[in-house]
Write an enzyme that holds these catalytic residues in place. Structure first.
Site, PDB file in Angstrom:
ATOM      1  N   ARG A  21       0.783  -1.326   0.113  1.00  0.00           N
ATOM      2  CA  ARG A  21       0.060  -0.009   0.068  1.00  0.00           C
ATOM      3  C   ARG A  21       0.797   1.263   0.071  1.00  0.00           C
ATOM      4  NH1 ARG A  21      -5.233  -1.296   3.246  1.00  0.00           N
ATOM      5  NH2 ARG A  21      -5.414  -3.503   2.645  1.00  0.00           N
ATOM      6  N   SER A 136     -22.428 -13.936  12.273  1.00  0.00           N
ATOM      7  CA  SER A 136     -21.678 -13.023  11.410  1.00  0.00           C
ATOM      8  C   SER A 136     -21.774 -13.202   9.972  1.00  0.00           C
ATOM      9  CB  SER A 136     -20.156 -12.744  11.844  1.00  0.00           C
ATOM     10  OG  SER A 136     -19.606 -11.927  11.526  1.00  0.00           O
ATOM     11  N   SER A 188     -19.569  -1.925   1.615  1.00  0.00           N
ATOM     12  CA  SER A 188     -18.772  -0.922   1.308  1.00  0.00           C
ATOM     13  C   SER A 188     -17.908  -1.441  -0.148  1.00  0.00           C
ATOM     14  CB  SER A 188     -17.784  -0.539   2.392  1.00  0.00           C
ATOM     15  OG  SER A 188     -16.688  -1.251   2.475  1.00  0.00           O
ATOM     16  N   HIS A 216     -21.736   3.010   6.197  1.00  0.00           N
ATOM     17  CA  HIS A 216     -21.815   3.628   4.733  1.00  0.00           C
ATOM     18  C   HIS A 216     -23.207   4.072   4.587  1.00  0.00           C
ATOM     19  CE1 HIS A 216     -17.732   2.596   3.527  1.00  0.00           C
ATOM     20  NE2 HIS A 216     -18.076   1.512   4.609  1.00  0.00           N
ATOM     21  N   THR A 244     -20.651   5.740  11.869  1.00  0.00           N
ATOM     22  CA  THR A 244     -19.506   6.569  12.051  1.00  0.00           C
ATOM     23  C   THR A 244     -19.790   8.129  11.792  1.00  0.00           C
ATOM     24  OG1 THR A 244     -17.205   6.765  11.038  1.00  0.00           O
ATOM     25  CG2 THR A 244     -19.166   6.240   9.402  1.00  0.00           C
ATOM     26  N   LYS A 247     -17.440   9.577   7.820  1.00  0.00           N
ATOM     27  CA  LYS A 247     -17.696   9.117   6.507  1.00  0.00           C
ATOM     28  C   LYS A 247     -18.876  10.410   5.961  1.00  0.00           C
ATOM     29  CE  LYS A 247     -15.592   4.760   6.416  1.00  0.00           C
ATOM     30  NZ  LYS A 247     -15.645   3.430   6.609  1.00  0.00           N
ATOM     31  N   THR A 276     -10.065   5.426  27.325  1.00  0.00           N
ATOM     32  CA  THR A 276      -9.299   6.319  26.244  1.00  0.00           C
ATOM     33  C   THR A 276      -9.947   7.823  26.366  1.00  0.00           C
ATOM     34  OG1 THR A 276      -8.922   6.330  23.882  1.00  0.00           O
ATOM     35  CG2 THR A 276     -10.960   5.492  24.272  1.00  0.00           C
ATOM     36  N   THR A 277      -9.078   8.648  25.948  1.00  0.00           N
ATOM     37  CA  THR A 277      -9.412   9.825  25.866  1.00  0.00           C
ATOM     38  C   THR A 277     -10.619  10.262  24.957  1.00  0.00           C
ATOM     39  OG1 THR A 277      -7.101  10.543  26.618  1.00  0.00           O
ATOM     40  CG2 THR A 277      -8.646  12.372  25.358  1.00  0.00           C
ATOM     41  N   THR A 362      -8.374  -6.283   1.340  1.00  0.00           N
ATOM     42  CA  THR A 362      -9.609  -5.591   1.449  1.00  0.00           C
ATOM     43  C   THR A 362     -10.920  -6.260   0.724  1.00  0.00           C
ATOM     44  OG1 THR A 362      -8.413  -3.596   1.628  1.00  0.00           O
ATOM     45  CG2 THR A 362     -10.853  -3.155   1.283  1.00  0.00           C
TER      46      THR A 362
HETATM   47  C1  PLP Z   1     -14.993   2.521   7.695  1.00  0.00           C
HETATM   48  C2  PLP Z   1     -15.783   1.276   8.544  1.00  0.00           C
HETATM   49  C3  PLP Z   1     -15.924   1.353   9.744  1.00  0.00           C
HETATM   50  C4  PLP Z   1     -14.874   2.035  10.610  1.00  0.00           C
HETATM   51  O1  PLP Z   1     -15.517   3.279  10.672  1.00  0.00           O
HETATM   52  P1  PLP Z   1     -14.404   4.309  11.107  1.00  0.00           P
HETATM   53  O2  PLP Z   1     -15.128   5.397  11.622  1.00  0.00           O
HETATM   54  O3  PLP Z   1     -13.527   4.714   9.821  1.00  0.00           O
HETATM   55  O4  PLP Z   1     -13.412   3.786  12.110  1.00  0.00           O
HETATM   56  C5  PLP Z   1     -16.745   0.346  10.098  1.00  0.00           C
HETATM   57  N1  PLP Z   1     -17.552  -0.647   9.222  1.00  0.00           N
HETATM   58  C6  PLP Z   1     -17.448  -0.356   8.134  1.00  0.00           C
HETATM   59  C7  PLP Z   1     -18.387  -1.105   7.369  1.00  0.00           C
HETATM   60  C8  PLP Z   1     -16.550   0.479   7.698  1.00  0.00           C
HETATM   61  O5  PLP Z   1     -16.560   0.787   6.238  1.00  0.00           O
END
Ligand code: PLP
Length: 407
Positions: A21, A136, A188, A216, A244, A247, A276-277, A362
């Protein structure tokens, strides 16, 4: 052992396979996304980004930037501690309320990223519920897989989006055994969407919890950007919705939304939350502004869907193979890691187009691809340039095309 030689040999193997990469050094221009400057060994060049997960350009939105500036100027930089020890600022409290409301849930819990939210929530629920078995989906994201593995709960992998296979596994388990179905809404890499309603029906029949990764889809689907489950009126049937802020919301952070008890449980027992902070308050403020904006504006979603349809139609016109799917993700299939990397390099060097190659691990070997993500801020001219470049390259590299109707 000679450690340096070991590292060198492993990296050389990765390079031989075409799976090494390299990161593009990008400097975006505020307010001018998807434009950026790419610095490379020979100098610098102007590029157009075509592979960002900032799907709607919210990372540049004036109200998001204003909220972040304002928070920075009023409360300062870092949160200064874990959530438990002085790190819960008012911006965190407001953001969690906003997220619970977005998904129609009693409560929400913030994590430092979506990865951490999956890892921590699945890890905690899997470890702490006695006898838990997690079913899963085979294509679940690495963060879910790691969370489940970390939990040490029994794990059953069912065939991707395959209801019959899921039901077969569910039916083989005792009805009273605790179980959880973990899956995503929009996957994704292929851009396909899970049959959420049918999965919920199975969950009801076999007494299972449901855990849905909407990473996503949040901000992107549903009248208020609550995701596919919102669009389909299913949010109340999902036990845990995970998302998230990094994104479509354009900032950073992750979260779960669920019942007050479940959220309090994860808050109280999850190491990945506790130790964690907390995110910087300015990040929380920016995410909050982004969510609020997308709750009442569909302009960005509509613009994006139109761009996606246009790029797909133009690719079809010139026979460039891409996976048809019901989402916003356009995977252009190359099927070879070295060619994929080469195409990406030439797009950048000759055409100023940045599309990162997507290779193993990936995606499975043989399905290497260029993953294109049009946004509402890509112009008609950007699309013309992209299509002309791909047409050139497909001819030049003798890559296979889809037979055109006219041929
Ligand atoms: C990107 C991704 C995550 C992780 O989210 P981040 O906020 O980038 O750490 C979790 N699940 C899926 C399906 C993703 O594509």
């Amino acid at each position: 052992m000679n450690y340096q030689n070991f590292f060198r040999a492993e990296l050389a193997r990765l390079k031989d396979d075409g799976n090494y990469r390299t990161f593009a050094d990008l400097e975006r221009h505020r307010g001018a996304f998807p434009a950026a400057t790419n610095r490379h060994a020979g100098g610098e060049r102007d590029v157009t980004i075509w592979c960002s997960n900032d799907y709607l350009g919210m990372g540049q939105h004036p109200s998001v930037l204003a909220a972040m500036h304002d928070a920075l100027d009023t409360v300062g930089a870092g949160a200064g501690g874990t959530r438990n020890i002085s790190g819960t600022t008012h911006h965190h409290v407001l953001l969690e309320r906003e997220l619970a409301d977005l998904h129609g849930k009693e409560a929400a819990l913030l994590f430092t990223s979506g990865y951490v939210s999956n890892w921590a929530a699945l890890g905690t629920l899997g470890a702490k519920i006695p006898g838990m078995v997690i079913l899963s989906d085979a294509l679940n994201h690495a963060s879910m897989i790691e969370g489940i593995r970390h939990s040490k709960a029994e794990r059953i992998i069912w065939k991707h989006n395959d209801l019959a296979d899921l039901e077969r596994h569910l039916a083989a388990l005792p009805l009273d055994r605790p179980k959880m179905i973990a899956f995503e809404s929009v996957y994704s890499m292929d851009g396909d969407i899970a049959p959420i309603k049918e999965i919920c029906d199975l969950a009801d029949r076999y007494n299972a919890m449901t855990y849905l990764d909407e990473v996503h889809a949040v901000g992107m689907y549903g009248p208020r950007g609550g995701g596919i489950a919102e669009r389909e009126g299913l949010m109340d049937r999902i036990t845990v919705i995970e998302g998230t802020l990094g994104k479509a919301f354009g900032v950073v952070g992750g979260y779960i939304a669920a019942s007050a008890e479940l959220v309090d449980f994860v808050r109280s027992f999850s190491s990945g939350f506790i130790f964690t902070t907390a995110l910087p308050p300015a990040v929380a403020a920016g995410a909050c502004a982004s969510i609020q904006h997308l709750k009442q504006s569909s302009t960005e979603r509509d613009g994006q869907q139109a761009r996606v349809a246009e790029v797909r139609a133009r690719l079809d016109d010139i026979g460039i193979p891409h996976i048809e799917n019901p989402s916003h993700i356009i995977p252009v299939m190359v099927g070879d890691p070295v060619k994929c990397k080469y195409l990406s390099d030439v797009l950048m060097e000759r055409f100023g187009i940045y599309i990162q190659p997507i290779n193993y691990p990936t995606v499975p070997k043989g399905t290497e691809r260029l993953r294109i993500t049009p946004s509402p801020v890509h112009t008609a001219e950007d699309i013309d340039t992209l299509v002309a470049a791909l047409r050139d390259l497909w001819a030049h590299c003798q890559l296979s095309r889809v037979p055109l109707a006219a041929e």
